[in-house]
Design an enzyme around this catalytic site. Structure first.
Site, PDB file in Angstrom:
ATOM      1  N   ASP A 233       0.854  -1.190   0.000  1.00  0.00           N
ATOM      2  CA  ASP A 233       0.000   0.000   0.000  1.00  0.00           C
ATOM      3  C   ASP A 233       0.893   1.245   0.000  1.00  0.00           C
ATOM      4  O   ASP A 233       1.906   1.290   0.718  1.00  0.00           O
ATOM      5  CB  ASP A 233      -0.850  -0.064   1.283  1.00  0.00           C
ATOM      6  CG  ASP A 233      -1.934   0.982   1.341  1.00  0.00           C
ATOM      7  OD1 ASP A 233      -2.418   1.382   0.274  1.00  0.00           O
ATOM      8  OD2 ASP A 233      -2.310   1.366   2.472  1.00  0.00           O
ATOM      9  N   HIS A 234       0.516   2.266  -0.761  1.00  0.00           N
ATOM     10  CA  HIS A 234       1.222   3.565  -0.747  1.00  0.00           C
ATOM     11  C   HIS A 234       2.742   3.472  -0.844  1.00  0.00           C
ATOM     12  O   HIS A 234       3.461   3.989   0.028  1.00  0.00           O
ATOM     13  CB  HIS A 234       0.861   4.365   0.516  1.00  0.00           C
ATOM     14  CG  HIS A 234      -0.553   4.826   0.548  1.00  0.00           C
ATOM     15  ND1 HIS A 234      -1.043   5.833  -0.247  1.00  0.00           N
ATOM     16  CD2 HIS A 234      -1.616   4.401   1.273  1.00  0.00           C
ATOM     17  CE1 HIS A 234      -2.327   6.016  -0.020  1.00  0.00           C
ATOM     18  NE2 HIS A 234      -2.708   5.144   0.898  1.00  0.00           N
TER      19      HIS A 234
ATOM     20  N   GLY B 204      -9.088   5.308   2.689  1.00  0.00           N
ATOM     21  CA  GLY B 204      -9.644   6.028   3.824  1.00  0.00           C
ATOM     22  C   GLY B 204     -11.055   5.595   4.159  1.00  0.00           C
ATOM     23  O   GLY B 204     -11.904   6.392   4.552  1.00  0.00           O
ATOM     24  N   ALA B 205     -11.315   4.281   4.052  1.00  0.00           N
ATOM     25  CA  ALA B 205     -12.697   3.797   4.178  1.00  0.00           C
ATOM     26  C   ALA B 205     -13.098   3.391   5.592  1.00  0.00           C
ATOM     27  O   ALA B 205     -14.202   2.896   5.790  1.00  0.00           O
ATOM     28  CB  ALA B 205     -12.937   2.622   3.225  1.00  0.00           C
ATOM     29  N   SER B 206     -12.242   3.632   6.574  1.00  0.00           N
ATOM     30  CA  SER B 206     -12.598   3.207   7.935  1.00  0.00           C
ATOM     31  C   SER B 206     -13.964   3.743   8.359  1.00  0.00           C
ATOM     32  O   SER B 206     -14.738   3.054   9.007  1.00  0.00           O
ATOM     33  CB  SER B 206     -11.541   3.688   8.935  1.00  0.00           C
ATOM     34  OG  SER B 206     -10.466   2.794   8.945  1.00  0.00           O
TER      35      SER B 206
ATOM     36  N   ASN C 183     -10.124   0.542   1.273  1.00  0.00           N
ATOM     37  CA  ASN C 183      -8.942   0.391   2.136  1.00  0.00           C
ATOM     38  C   ASN C 183      -9.257   0.786   3.572  1.00  0.00           C
ATOM     39  O   ASN C 183      -9.769   1.887   3.818  1.00  0.00           O
ATOM     40  CB  ASN C 183      -7.814   1.302   1.646  1.00  0.00           C
ATOM     41  CG  ASN C 183      -7.060   0.710   0.483  1.00  0.00           C
ATOM     42  OD1 ASN C 183      -7.530  -0.225  -0.161  1.00  0.00           O
ATOM     43  ND2 ASN C 183      -5.892   1.249   0.201  1.00  0.00           N
ATOM     44  N   VAL C 184      -8.912  -0.087   4.494  1.00  0.00           N
ATOM     45  CA  VAL C 184      -9.217   0.154   5.908  1.00  0.00           C
ATOM     46  C   VAL C 184      -7.968  -0.075   6.753  1.00  0.00           C
ATOM     47  O   VAL C 184      -7.377  -1.158   6.716  1.00  0.00           O
ATOM     48  CB  VAL C 184     -10.326  -0.811   6.386  1.00  0.00           C
ATOM     49  CG1 VAL C 184     -10.585  -0.630   7.881  1.00  0.00           C
ATOM     50  CG2 VAL C 184     -11.610  -0.588   5.596  1.00  0.00           C
TER      51      VAL C 184
ATOM     52  N   THR D 214      -7.302   2.596   9.875  1.00  0.00           N
ATOM     53  CA  THR D 214      -7.529   3.249  11.167  1.00  0.00           C
ATOM     54  C   THR D 214      -8.431   2.433  12.098  1.00  0.00           C
ATOM     55  O   THR D 214      -8.129   2.289  13.294  1.00  0.00           O
ATOM     56  CB  THR D 214      -8.135   4.653  10.935  1.00  0.00           C
ATOM     57  OG1 THR D 214      -7.190   5.393  10.167  1.00  0.00           O
ATOM     58  CG2 THR D 214      -8.403   5.382  12.230  1.00  0.00           C
TER      59      THR D 214
HETATM   60  P1  13P Z   1      -8.019   4.609   6.894  1.00  0.00           P
HETATM   61  O1  13P Z   1      -6.843   4.524   7.819  1.00  0.00           O
HETATM   62  O2  13P Z   1      -8.672   5.931   6.912  1.00  0.00           O
HETATM   63  O3  13P Z   1      -8.924   3.464   7.072  1.00  0.00           O
HETATM   64  O4  13P Z   1      -7.396   4.479   5.405  1.00  0.00           O
HETATM   65  C1  13P Z   1      -6.707   3.318   5.063  1.00  0.00           C
HETATM   66  C2  13P Z   1      -6.063   3.427   3.743  1.00  0.00           C
HETATM   67  O5  13P Z   1      -6.478   4.162   2.871  1.00  0.00           O
HETATM   68  C3  13P Z   1      -4.907   2.597   3.500  1.00  0.00           C
HETATM   69  O6  13P Z   1      -4.387   2.810   2.234  1.00  0.00           O
HETATM   70  O1  G3H Z   2      -2.971   4.904   4.104  1.00  0.00           O
HETATM   71  C1  G3H Z   2      -2.183   4.155   4.667  1.00  0.00           C
HETATM   72  C2  G3H Z   2      -2.016   3.977   6.072  1.00  0.00           C
HETATM   73  O2  G3H Z   2      -3.131   4.223   6.848  1.00  0.00           O
HETATM   74  C3  G3H Z   2      -0.785   4.667   6.597  1.00  0.00           C
HETATM   75  O3  G3H Z   2      -0.073   3.648   7.077  1.00  0.00           O
HETATM   76  O4  G3H Z   2       1.374   4.553   8.891  1.00  0.00           O
HETATM   77  O5  G3H Z   2       1.813   2.350   7.816  1.00  0.00           O
HETATM   78  O6  G3H Z   2       2.243   4.451   6.534  1.00  0.00           O
HETATM   79  P1  G3H Z   2       1.435   3.786   7.612  1.00  0.00           P
HETATM   80 ZN    ZN Z   3      -4.574   4.872   1.610  1.00  0.00          ZN
END
Ligand code: 13P
Ligand code: G3H
Ligand code: ZN
Length: 283
Positions: A83-84, A211-213, A232-233, A235
């Site tokens: 991810d990212h 950011g779907a939490s 994506n979840v 948080t």
């Molecule tokens: P949240 O932390 O807001 O759930 O987002 C997760 C996310 O987008 C991971 O790529």
């Molecule tokens: O969007 C991604 C995560 O919520 C951030 O995760 O703290 O592991 O980089 P990270």
């Molecule tokens: Zn993300």
């Protein structure tokens, strides 16, 4: 079983449902996600980030997740994804560790730079049979940006999205439609017209909602109708895990076996993942 992220997304797309992509940082969270998927008989994606690779070690976290999946998931398809990835080098590290699905998030760069970095990653990754997700527009984080952004400036431009997909050949695209990471205050209502336009212009590309939490049923339903196949979840899993840790350190501090704490935290994360799976499965 470990399964291709690309196939999981395509299967969801073809059948009108969505899957969750859940961030994990250790064995317990990986088990929580796999156990929820097995209990619900549903595919999921497990994902890790650069910070998690730094925390655990690239090969260590890769092997932990892979082993948990192989030992516990039976025939339920579980995807494993970076991810990212914010740079070509991070993506290379993940591929080097064994990952077959990665995200290159060059969204902080100009459109042209984003395209160039994404294209470089796709060319390298596809030669190795690795799938790539890109991001266009910005999905903000707390601390990273003005907490009251001008949403029109940071959301995905549909024509740019089409251009990026066509020029780079990415397999999936993260969209910005007013969604936000962590506790960042989202746009009051997602820009549904924008999402619809993006989907119309690139109907074959699976769209990913980061950011779907805090996304609840009606928003999930509207998003899936307009091409979103993965939420994506992170948080909510962190909160579930940490709530248990905090409770133990405050109320139950006579317990000294950390496994007691970790097992409860694992169960708490599993319960959250089960609920999310149900919501994404039946939009
Ligand atoms: P949240 O932390 O807001 O759930 O987002 C997760 C996310 O987008 C991971 O790529
Ligand atoms: O969007 C991604 C995560 O919520 C951030 O995760 O703290 O592991 O980089 P990270
Ligand atoms: Zn993300």
């Amino acid at each position: 079983m470990l399964a291709s992220v690309k196939n999981i997304l395509e299967e969801a797309k073809a059948n009108g449902y969505a899957v969750g992509a859940f961030n994990v940082f250790n064995m317990e969270e990986a088990q929580a996600v796999v156990r929820a998927a097995v209990k619900k008989h549903n595919p999921v994606i497990i994902q890790i980030t650069e910070k998690t690779m730094n925390y655990a070690g690239d090969g260590v976290i890769y092997d932990v997740v892979k082993n948990v999946v192989e030992k516990e998931s039976a025939s339920i398809p579980i995807g494993f994804h970076l991810d990212h990835g914010h740079s070509f080098d991070v993506v290379m590290r993940a591929i080097g560790a064994g990952m077959s699905s990665v995200m290159i998030d060059a969204s902080e760069h100009s459109l042209r730079e984003n395209m160039a970095i994404t294209k470089r990653v796709v060319d390298f990754a596809h030669a190795k049979n690795v799938a790539v997700q890109a991001e266009i527009g910005k999905v903000p984080y707390l601390g990273g940006m003005d907490p009251n952004p001008d949403w029109d400036k940071i959301m995905t431009n549909p024509l740019d999205a089409k251009w990026l997909v066509e020029e780079t050949g990415v397999d999936a695209l993260a969209v910005a439609i007013g969604n936000a990471h962590d506790f960042f205050r989202e746009r009051p209502e997602p820009d549904w017209a924008r999402l619809e336009e993006i989907h119309k212009l690139i109907p074959n590309t699976p769209l990913i909602l980061h950011g779907a939490s805090d996304w609840v049923n009606h928003k999930v339903t509207e998003a899936v109708k307009r091409g979103v196949v993965c939420f994506n979840v992170d948080t909510d899993l962190r909160v579930a895990f940490n709530t248990v840790l905090c409770q133990f350190t405050h109320d139950k501090c006579t317990i000294i076996d950390p496994r007691t704490v970790m097992a409860e935290a694992r169960d708490a994360v599993q319960r959250v993942v089960e609920k999310k799976i149900e919501m994404f499965r039946n939009p």
